[in-house]
Design an enzyme around this catalytic site. Structure first.
Site, PDB file in Angstrom:
ATOM      1  N   ASN A   1       0.864  -1.179   0.000  1.00  0.00           N
ATOM      2  CA  ASN A   1       0.000   0.000   0.000  1.00  0.00           C
ATOM      3  C   ASN A   1       0.902   1.232   0.000  1.00  0.00           C
ATOM      4  OD1 ASN A   1      -1.840   2.021   0.460  1.00  0.00           O
ATOM      5  ND2 ASN A   1      -2.336   1.397   2.563  1.00  0.00           N
ATOM      6  N   TRP A   2       1.030   1.844  -1.161  1.00  0.00           N
ATOM      7  CA  TRP A   2       1.964   2.972  -1.291  1.00  0.00           C
ATOM      8  C   TRP A   2       1.381   4.259  -0.720  1.00  0.00           C
ATOM      9  CZ3 TRP A   2       4.138   2.366  -7.015  1.00  0.00           C
ATOM     10  CH2 TRP A   2       4.756   1.103  -7.119  1.00  0.00           C
ATOM     11  N   LYS A   3       0.092   4.239  -0.417  1.00  0.00           N
ATOM     12  CA  LYS A   3      -0.592   5.420   0.128  1.00  0.00           C
ATOM     13  C   LYS A   3      -0.356   6.629  -0.788  1.00  0.00           C
ATOM     14  CE  LYS A   3      -0.067   3.396   4.664  1.00  0.00           C
ATOM     15  NZ  LYS A   3      -0.014   3.596   6.093  1.00  0.00           N
TER      16      LYS A   3
ATOM     17  N   SER B   1       3.515  -2.117  10.366  1.00  0.00           N
ATOM     18  CA  SER B   1       4.957  -2.135  10.647  1.00  0.00           C
ATOM     19  C   SER B   1       5.620  -3.466  10.306  1.00  0.00           C
ATOM     20  CB  SER B   1       5.219  -1.746  12.105  1.00  0.00           C
ATOM     21  OG  SER B   1       4.827  -0.404  12.328  1.00  0.00           O
TER      22      SER B   1
ATOM     23  N   HIS C   1      -9.446   1.025   4.840  1.00  0.00           N
ATOM     24  CA  HIS C   1      -8.178   1.236   5.550  1.00  0.00           C
ATOM     25  C   HIS C   1      -8.429   2.197   6.713  1.00  0.00           C
ATOM     26  CE1 HIS C   1      -4.113   2.529   6.440  1.00  0.00           C
ATOM     27  NE2 HIS C   1      -3.699   1.442   5.817  1.00  0.00           N
TER      28      HIS C   1
ATOM     29  N   GLU D   1      -5.197  -4.870  10.610  1.00  0.00           N
ATOM     30  CA  GLU D   1      -4.178  -3.850  10.814  1.00  0.00           C
ATOM     31  C   GLU D   1      -4.493  -3.084  12.098  1.00  0.00           C
ATOM     32  OE1 GLU D   1      -2.172  -2.760   6.831  1.00  0.00           O
ATOM     33  OE2 GLU D   1      -3.894  -1.460   7.113  1.00  0.00           O
TER      34      GLU D   1
ATOM     35  N   GLY E   1       2.640   2.236  10.788  1.00  0.00           N
ATOM     36  CA  GLY E   1       3.637   3.291  10.644  1.00  0.00           C
ATOM     37  C   GLY E   1       4.356   3.660  11.927  1.00  0.00           C
TER      38      GLY E   1
ATOM     39  N   GLU F   1      -6.862   4.633   7.743  1.00  0.00           N
ATOM     40  CA  GLU F   1      -6.669   6.056   7.419  1.00  0.00           C
ATOM     41  C   GLU F   1      -7.902   6.624   6.729  1.00  0.00           C
ATOM     42  OE1 GLU F   1      -2.894   5.512   5.475  1.00  0.00           O
ATOM     43  OE2 GLU F   1      -2.005   5.064   7.436  1.00  0.00           O
TER      44      GLU F   1
ATOM     45  N   GLY G   1       2.904  -1.165   4.333  1.00  0.00           N
ATOM     46  CA  GLY G   1       2.919   0.251   3.986  1.00  0.00           C
ATOM     47  C   GLY G   1       4.332   0.726   3.704  1.00  0.00           C
ATOM     48  N   GLY G   2       4.984   1.284   4.712  1.00  0.00           N
ATOM     49  CA  GLY G   2       6.291   1.912   4.533  1.00  0.00           C
ATOM     50  C   GLY G   2       7.312   1.033   3.836  1.00  0.00           C
TER      51      GLY G   2
HETATM   52  C1  PEP Z   1      -0.728   0.207   6.205  1.00  0.00           C
HETATM   53  O1  PEP Z   1      -1.065   1.337   6.502  1.00  0.00           O
HETATM   54  O2  PEP Z   1      -1.449  -0.467   5.451  1.00  0.00           O
HETATM   55  C2  PEP Z   1       0.506  -0.312   6.770  1.00  0.00           C
HETATM   56  C3  PEP Z   1       0.553  -1.573   7.005  1.00  0.00           C
HETATM   57  O3  PEP Z   1       1.508   0.593   7.031  1.00  0.00           O
HETATM   58  P1  PEP Z   1       2.955   0.281   7.661  1.00  0.00           P
HETATM   59  O4  PEP Z   1       3.441  -1.012   7.083  1.00  0.00           O
HETATM   60  O5  PEP Z   1       3.798   1.446   7.261  1.00  0.00           O
HETATM   61  O6  PEP Z   1       2.761   0.184   9.138  1.00  0.00           O
END
Ligand code: PEP
Length: 245
Positions: free
Chosen positions: A10-12, A208, A94, A164, A170, A96, A229-230
């Site tokens: 997920n590149w957001k 994470s 999600h 999640e 994050g 967010e 994500g990241g």
């Molecule tokens: C996400 O928001 O879908 C996610 C898993 O982010 P991160 O891996 O950066 O915690």
């Protein structure tokens, strides 16, 4: 039947177009044998990322869709549009979006339903806040989100669930493997009320995930992959997570 793992990035709202192209090309050059790979770039980059992926088998997904097919909804994107541009999946619900856009379970369910109607796989996200976990309500909260967000037409071919925990996204923090196992066992049980082939639904963990913790998280029973994500913004990290399956 074993459930094949899915590693989704997920590149957001990240990457320039050049970065998106380079990231997609780097991942598509080394597709994983152990897992299916899914890239969910920002919507304006979908077509370019689709070109980079080509016929490698790496899949493309949107980060959100509108519940309806077309109409007066400025700024929104329909599931049909995502399908037409080459997406196979779309993330819905999600945290967010639930937070920034006040999306309710009912809205998430309507979006997931739209995805299914368009022939996409809906990646439905759920997860508790830190306060809810501290209050011992994590299982109940996630159970409620699943009950409210999964559409009636869901099955193992058209629906993926991503757990999640909001406090792990994050932050560099993750639940213990015991906590992940307990939640994923719980989710497997809860979804059986809504999905007849619940045993085959992919249940992803997200929050994470890094190359350093991927192996232990992906080894947990009932964890069938990861939503990343990241760490999905670096070719080496994303591929290392896939290699940890
Ligand atoms: C996400 O928001 O879908 C996610 C898993 O982010 P991160 O891996 O950066 O915690």
């Amino acid at each position: 039947m074993a459930v094949r793992a899915l590693i989704a990035g997920n590149w957001k709202m990240n990457t320039s177009l050049a970065e998106a192209r380079s990231l997609a090309a780097g991942i598509a050059a080394q597709p994983s044998a152990a897992a299916d790979l899914l890239l969910c770039p920002p919507a304006p980059w979908l077509q370019s990322v689709a070109s980079e992926i080509g016929a490698t088998g790496v899949m493309l997904g949107g980060q959100d869709c509108h519940p309806t097919s077309a109409g007066a909804h400025t700024g929104d994107i329909s599931a049909e549009m995502l399908a037409e541009i080459g997406c196979s999946h779309v993330i819905v619900g999600h945290s967010e979006r639930r937070t920034d856009h006040w999306e309710s379970d009912a809205q998430v369910q309507a979006k997931a339903d739209a995805a299914l109607r368009a022939g996409l796989v809906a990646v439905i996200c759920v997860g508790e806040s830190e306060a809810e976990r501290d209050a011992g309500r994590d299982l109940a909260v996630v159970g409620g989100q699943l009950a409210g967000s999964i559409p009636a037409a869901a099955n193992a071919n058209n629906t993926v669930i991503a757990y999640e925990p909001v406090w792990a996204i994050g932050t560099g923090r993750t639940p213990t493997v015991q906590d992940v196992a307990a939640m994923h066992d719980h989710m497997r049980t809860v979804i059986a009320d809504k999905i007849s082939d619940a045993a085959h639904v992919k249940l992803l963990y997200g929050g994470s995930v890094t190359p350093a913790n991927a192996a232990e998280l992906l080894a947990v029973a009932n964890v069938n992959g990861a939503l990343v994500g990241g760490a999905s913004l670096q070719v080496e990290d994303f591929l290392a997570i896939a290699a940890a399956v």
